[in-house]
Design a protein around this motif. Sequence first.
Motif, PDB file in Angstrom:
ATOM      1  N   PHE A 143       0.838  -1.207   0.000  1.00 15.68           N
ATOM      2  CA  PHE A 143       0.000   0.000   0.000  1.00 15.68           C
ATOM      3  C   PHE A 143       0.873   1.256   0.000  1.00 15.68           C
ATOM      4  O   PHE A 143       0.608   2.212  -0.717  1.00 15.68           O
ATOM      5  N   TRP A 144       1.938   1.251   0.811  1.00 17.60           N
ATOM      6  CA  TRP A 144       2.798   2.435   0.892  1.00 17.60           C
ATOM      7  C   TRP A 144       3.485   2.682  -0.442  1.00 17.60           C
ATOM      8  O   TRP A 144       3.592   3.815  -0.897  1.00 17.60           O
ATOM      9  N   MET A 172       2.542   2.183  -3.378  1.00 18.53           N
ATOM     10  CA  MET A 172       1.706   2.679  -4.470  1.00 18.53           C
ATOM     11  C   MET A 172       1.495   4.191  -4.414  1.00 18.53           C
ATOM     12  O   MET A 172       1.029   4.783  -5.377  1.00 18.53           O
ATOM     13  N   GLY A 173       1.813   4.801  -3.307  1.00 19.66           N
ATOM     14  CA  GLY A 173       1.735   6.252  -3.209  1.00 19.66           C
ATOM     15  C   GLY A 173       0.344   6.765  -2.900  1.00 19.66           C
ATOM     16  O   GLY A 173      -0.657   6.209  -3.346  1.00 19.66           O
TER      17      GLY A 173
END
Lengths: 354, 327
Positions: free
Chosen positions: A199-200, A202-203
């Motif tokens: 998740f991180w 992917m921005g």
Amino acid sequence: MFKYITERHILTIGTKTKIALSLIFLLLVILASFFIGSVKIPFYTVMEIMISQVPVLGGMFHFHFTSIQHEIVVLLREPQIFSALVIGASLGVGGAVIQSIFKNPITEPYVIGISSGAAFGAVATIVLGIDILGIYSIDLMAFVFSLVVVYLVYFLSFRHGKVPIVYLLLMGIAVSLFVSALVAFMVFSNVRLQGDVFFWLMGSLQQITWTELGIITAVNVLAIFVSIIYSRELDAIQLGEEYAHTVGVNVEFTKILLISVIAFGVSACVAVSGLIGFVGLIVPHVCRLIYGGTNRIVIPTSAIIGGIFLILSEDAAHAFISGEVIPIGIVTSLVGVPFFMLLLSRLSRGSYDA
Amino acid sequence: MSSGFFDRKMKALVVVIIVVLGALSVFGYVSSTGHASSSGPIKVTDSLGRSFVFQKPVTRIVSLDPSATATLYALGAIKDLVGGNVYDSYPPNESVPNVGNAYTVDYSELLNLSPQVVLGYGSTMPSYGTYINNTLKIPFMLDNPESFPQIENFTMMLGELTGKSSNATIIVNWMSSSLNAISSSMSNISTEQTIFYYLSNYGGYWTAGNNTFINQFFLIAHLRNVASNSGYFTISGEVIANESPDIILLDQYVPESAVQTAPFNETAAMTGSPQKVFTIFDDNFFNEPDFRTIYAIQWLISIIYPGIYLNIPNFPINLGYPPMPNA
């Protein structure tokens, strides 16, 4: 004394007009974005909220918006709009500077290890449960490790008192791959956190606070300012380091200075937003296609176009599916690539030379 | 004449011996499996609709699915587990070797364990599943229970596969009784509170909407999920602020500090007294679809409705490691 005397770039009326129009368009995009979101807030209510924030004017009227509407506009939409502006500008300028230093049109800020270093810092924080600064732990670790990797790449590239560009490029790729392998190993060692890490990576601009925005703005205003000041030196370096020497450019100093400011600026952005691809690679090319010219034009316009592009991408991220926000890293490529291909075919007519 | 007589006697004796041995063989087979196999080969079907036939209950299983591992333990078939996975959490202190996780499998280790079947989890066939099934020629069964009836079917399937159908029936009956008890306890609750499930705070506000396993818990607990879209996604912060959920449920790994700022700090869950922000006690109970999810619902209802008494029957099988939380 700086003796760079290549062709003087004179801003033509056409270029000035284009830049002025771009600035107006940027302003319109910013204003329009205040009205775009998952929750419908009436036009006049948004206007009221905006007016209420003006120091003197805000106290002169009685407003009728709810606290939730105020929170949505002021604490959610505004930080997202302005962080998109700052991060887009940072990535755009970073791309223009790095492409000039490397004399390579397919490079971007991430090539010197910013992204892999930031990913290492963030993933280490998530996987190892590091909690130095509470909710800002990831930001800090991503920022620190991003800079560590950039300077590691730089110093490993030293050869006889210089940093040859080819060495720097290859070392950047090699160290990035090595660090990425460490990141993969950390993720593999704690599979339960693979989702969080993914998740991180992917921005996202959703959780950026005013405090974070203030910090990245300060760092990037400085980075963009220095980049613009050194745009002539960059032009000379782009023509060849030997040539730059002959016209009085301190090549090594210019390279380390610009790599440093770009590393600080982009690292600060990546630390709070995660990895956002495409912008640093493509925006400088878009600017060259639209405005033409040297870095004196390309660098400031990359800030404008980068900002516009990321704000529009963030709007699109909210608009694709009602109630959901698509990760910004996905949107930039989905929206940007077709647009860039269209622009390339329309404007260059097959003759574009970066 | 006498030689013909003896020939007939020998033939008769051989036939008798064959019949007796055959009868003993069948009797012994039935006795060793206990039940369920007297009707012949075991035929089971996985979530993709693929049928598998085993001549007798399997005794060498590799589980890449933590729910399957937990269920095998409850069935009394853990002795048949020869390989596990890194996600396994129940029963604790698993002693079998790890063969892989949801992404990779150690094929050498897998072959070394000589399993009769490999149990996997997911909605689509992973590439390693195809490899195990087609190349290594080991049956790879995929399961993906997404509702309580499907969990019950999954439990019965594992019971049949391991020859523990009677235990599987006991567990399924216990699940039904528990769900009935929960349902009757909730019948007096007419108000519907809203809930936001904060799955991850990295890269946006990740949550679970409709058609997710955890959303069924919310429906049973008479809660309305503010994330109305389908599946797992990043919800807009504006929706959270606008919906102002009564309850915020944090995943085990989401810190409470993540809800101290907008869009959470003005929600009913945060401004109410007392605040209604709860952290899931153990992700495994909520994310792994097996019989232990009953305890997840029990926990959810007990924290949201402290006045409700849930009379869930005790787990009917005596296990060395009891399945309830904090046991």
